[in-house]
Design a protein around this motif. Sequence first.
Motif, mmCIF file in Angstrom:
data_model
loop_
_atom_site.group_PDB
_atom_site.id
_atom_site.type_symbol
_atom_site.label_atom_id
_atom_site.label_comp_id
_atom_site.label_asym_id
_atom_site.label_seq_id
_atom_site.Cartn_x
_atom_site.Cartn_y
_atom_site.Cartn_z
ATOM 1 N N GLY A 50 0.791 -1.396 0.049
ATOM 2 C CA GLY A 50 -0.018 0.101 0.076
ATOM 3 C C GLY A 50 0.882 1.322 0.037
ATOM 4 O O GLY A 50 0.373 2.452 0.510
ATOM 5 N N VAL A 51 1.993 1.367 -0.611
ATOM 6 C CA VAL A 51 2.643 2.540 -0.617
ATOM 7 C C VAL A 51 2.876 3.104 -2.234
ATOM 8 O O VAL A 51 2.937 2.302 -3.317
ATOM 9 C CB VAL A 51 4.292 2.294 -0.072
ATOM 10 C CG1 VAL A 51 4.182 2.005 1.265
ATOM 11 C CG2 VAL A 51 4.937 1.072 -0.928
ATOM 12 N N PRO A 52 2.832 4.449 -2.321
ATOM 13 C CA PRO A 52 3.091 4.750 -3.731
ATOM 14 C C PRO A 52 4.607 4.509 -3.998
ATOM 15 O O PRO A 52 5.460 4.716 -3.271
ATOM 16 C CB PRO A 52 2.995 6.382 -3.695
ATOM 17 C CG PRO A 52 3.033 6.471 -2.133
ATOM 18 C CD PRO A 52 2.472 5.286 -1.380
ATOM 19 N N TYR A 53 4.637 4.423 -5.292
ATOM 20 C CA TYR A 53 6.135 3.561 -5.936
ATOM 21 C C TYR A 53 6.263 4.277 -7.316
ATOM 22 O O TYR A 53 5.391 4.592 -8.139
ATOM 23 C CB TYR A 53 5.819 2.203 -6.014
ATOM 24 C CG TYR A 53 6.801 1.529 -6.764
ATOM 25 C CD1 TYR A 53 8.334 1.600 -6.388
ATOM 26 C CD2 TYR A 53 6.546 0.686 -7.819
ATOM 27 C CE1 TYR A 53 9.092 0.804 -7.103
ATOM 28 C CE2 TYR A 53 7.412 0.245 -8.895
ATOM 29 C CZ TYR A 53 8.787 0.147 -8.292
ATOM 30 O OH TYR A 53 9.862 -0.436 -8.909
ATOM 31 N N ALA A 54 7.796 4.614 -7.504
ATOM 32 C CA ALA A 54 8.101 4.541 -8.766
ATOM 33 C C ALA A 54 9.310 3.787 -9.129
ATOM 34 O O ALA A 54 10.007 3.515 -8.357
ATOM 35 C CB ALA A 54 8.627 6.063 -8.989
ATOM 36 N N PHE A 55 9.287 3.055 -10.258
ATOM 37 C CA PHE A 55 10.417 2.471 -10.865
ATOM 38 C C PHE A 55 11.871 3.216 -11.272
ATOM 39 O O PHE A 55 11.677 4.209 -11.959
ATOM 40 C CB PHE A 55 10.063 1.476 -11.944
ATOM 41 C CG PHE A 55 10.794 0.687 -12.418
ATOM 42 C CD1 PHE A 55 11.298 -0.646 -11.829
ATOM 43 C CD2 PHE A 55 11.504 1.024 -13.862
ATOM 44 C CE1 PHE A 55 12.354 -1.331 -12.495
ATOM 45 C CE2 PHE A 55 12.779 0.058 -14.272
ATOM 46 C CZ PHE A 55 12.998 -1.042 -13.686
ATOM 47 N N LYS A 56 12.818 2.814 -10.640
ATOM 48 C CA LYS A 56 14.155 3.448 -11.173
ATOM 49 C C LYS A 56 14.947 2.554 -11.706
ATOM 50 O O LYS A 56 15.024 1.372 -11.239
ATOM 51 C CB LYS A 56 14.899 4.151 -9.898
ATOM 52 C CG LYS A 56 15.047 3.155 -8.688
ATOM 53 C CD LYS A 56 16.383 2.517 -8.725
ATOM 54 C CE LYS A 56 17.735 3.510 -9.162
ATOM 55 N NZ LYS A 56 18.792 2.735 -9.605
ATOM 56 N N CYS A 57 15.651 3.248 -12.716
ATOM 57 C CA CYS A 57 16.694 2.311 -13.457
ATOM 58 C C CYS A 57 17.417 3.413 -14.207
ATOM 59 O O CYS A 57 16.857 4.289 -14.768
ATOM 60 C CB CYS A 57 16.103 1.153 -14.404
ATOM 61 S SG CYS A 57 17.231 -0.166 -14.427
ATOM 62 N N SER A 58 18.669 3.098 -14.601
ATOM 63 C CA SER A 58 19.514 4.174 -15.412
ATOM 64 C C SER A 58 19.791 3.433 -16.535
ATOM 65 O O SER A 58 20.075 2.458 -16.875
ATOM 66 C CB SER A 58 20.833 4.297 -14.472
ATOM 67 O OG SER A 58 20.742 4.868 -13.472
ATOM 68 N N TYR A 59 19.766 4.322 -17.853
ATOM 69 C CA TYR A 59 20.145 4.055 -19.058
ATOM 70 C C TYR A 59 21.537 3.948 -19.244
ATOM 71 O O TYR A 59 22.271 3.601 -20.061
ATOM 72 C CB TYR A 59 19.251 4.878 -20.195
ATOM 73 C CG TYR A 59 19.466 6.443 -20.090
ATOM 74 C CD1 TYR A 59 20.502 6.888 -20.351
ATOM 75 C CD2 TYR A 59 18.716 7.067 -19.237
ATOM 76 C CE1 TYR A 59 20.802 8.369 -20.590
ATOM 77 C CE2 TYR A 59 18.416 8.436 -19.520
ATOM 78 C CZ TYR A 59 19.859 9.198 -19.949
ATOM 79 O OH TYR A 59 19.927 10.337 -19.755
ATOM 80 N N ASP A 60 22.303 4.815 -18.589
ATOM 81 C CA ASP A 60 23.719 5.104 -18.558
ATOM 82 C C ASP A 60 24.381 5.479 -17.315
ATOM 83 O O ASP A 60 24.003 6.717 -16.688
ATOM 84 C CB ASP A 60 23.952 6.335 -19.731
ATOM 85 C CG ASP A 60 25.488 6.502 -19.834
ATOM 86 O OD1 ASP A 60 26.245 5.890 -19.481
ATOM 87 O OD2 ASP A 60 26.123 7.595 -20.601
ATOM 88 N N LYS A 61 25.348 4.688 -16.904
ATOM 89 C CA LYS A 61 25.942 5.037 -15.580
ATOM 90 C C LYS A 61 27.221 5.603 -16.047
ATOM 91 O O LYS A 61 28.322 4.976 -16.249
ATOM 92 C CB LYS A 61 26.202 3.434 -15.065
ATOM 93 C CG LYS A 61 25.232 2.810 -14.361
ATOM 94 C CD LYS A 61 24.148 3.620 -13.599
ATOM 95 C CE LYS A 61 24.528 3.831 -12.226
ATOM 96 N NZ LYS A 61 23.759 4.561 -11.530
ATOM 97 N N ALA A 62 27.136 6.912 -15.982
ATOM 98 C CA ALA A 62 28.198 7.646 -16.577
ATOM 99 C C ALA A 62 29.466 8.012 -15.712
ATOM 100 O O ALA A 62 30.518 8.359 -15.867
ATOM 101 C CB ALA A 62 27.958 9.020 -17.190
ATOM 102 N N ASN A 63 29.098 7.754 -14.409
ATOM 103 C CA ASN A 63 30.451 8.004 -13.551
ATOM 104 C C ASN A 63 30.950 6.560 -12.741
ATOM 105 O O ASN A 63 31.178 6.593 -11.642
ATOM 106 C CB ASN A 63 29.943 9.037 -12.421
ATOM 107 C CG ASN A 63 28.356 8.400 -11.561
ATOM 108 O OD1 ASN A 63 28.154 7.116 -12.019
ATOM 109 N ND2 ASN A 63 27.992 9.098 -10.851
ATOM 110 N N ARG A 64 31.007 5.483 -13.484
ATOM 111 C CA ARG A 64 31.620 4.318 -12.851
ATOM 112 C C ARG A 64 33.250 4.646 -12.516
ATOM 113 O O ARG A 64 33.768 5.342 -13.102
ATOM 114 C CB ARG A 64 31.562 3.110 -14.041
ATOM 115 C CG ARG A 64 30.128 2.873 -14.411
ATOM 116 C CD ARG A 64 29.131 2.272 -13.160
ATOM 117 N NE ARG A 64 29.815 1.183 -12.459
ATOM 118 C CZ ARG A 64 29.866 -0.091 -12.863
ATOM 119 N NH1 ARG A 64 28.915 -0.558 -13.903
ATOM 120 N NH2 ARG A 64 30.245 -1.070 -12.100
#
Length: 278
Positions: A50-64
């Motif tokens: 019962g929690v509001p949710y947003a999916f996160k994911c990166s298309y480019d990890k530019a600071n590896r």
Amino acid sequence: MSATPSIELCGHKVGPGQKLFVIAGPDSIESEEMALRHAKLLKELTGRLGVPYAFKCSYDKANRTSGKSFRGPGLKEGLRILGRIKREVGVPVLTDVHETSHVGPAAEVVDIIQIPAFLCRQTDLVEAVARTGKGVNLKKGQFVAPKDIVHSARKAVEVGNPNVLVTERGATFGYNNLVVDMRGFAQMREAGLVVCFDATHSVQLPSSGDGQTGGERKFVSLLARSAAAAGIDALFTEVHEDPDRALCDGPCSLNPQMFEDVLRQVLAIRRALGHEPA
């Protein structure tokens, strides 16, 4: 900025007296099917709690740490995948941007745009993201004191976007280590900020391996519980079905069962303190 108001993210009020807002997903898009699978799983899990949710994911990890490290599918393909997830899974999506040229394309797809911690003081980037009108997730740099991140947040507010979430992800402490100062949540709230805790990046051991960042997953739950008690409005975690095989930030990531356990603990603490509405 004064007393902490609520902000709006993805149609949800986020702030004091509101439900905990949850941001979770794998660190990077390893494949289209992998990202879809995780989005569906996490939507079901957060819906059950019962929690509001947003999916996160990166298309480019530019600071590896190393130039040889996996970065992701890139802007065009990554945004296509995130757009498919938004349509087919029916969840809001978040991704980070590293340069102003990416802001416009990202804003056409995602609901929340994230400013990476290393770039939190980049005025042009912060203002460009804010001007899109999308929700802003401003990661607090590892080199910025809690009371000082308000200046970066003001950059977004002053160009007309009040919907700024500030995310704590640990501060540099000596070599290859981070520390979370729990006083910081109170200090940021006193400055009028709506605050989030990134429980997984906070256990990083930056550049501790040979060209890789390590992590101490075992401390995620402890820090998340502490942050819940200190007072947070949102929780950010990286979740991977098999963290030990993740292509980025595996040592810090939680598997789905660990994530559910941590989220239940955080919600229980918030309810006990009267911070989580029924």
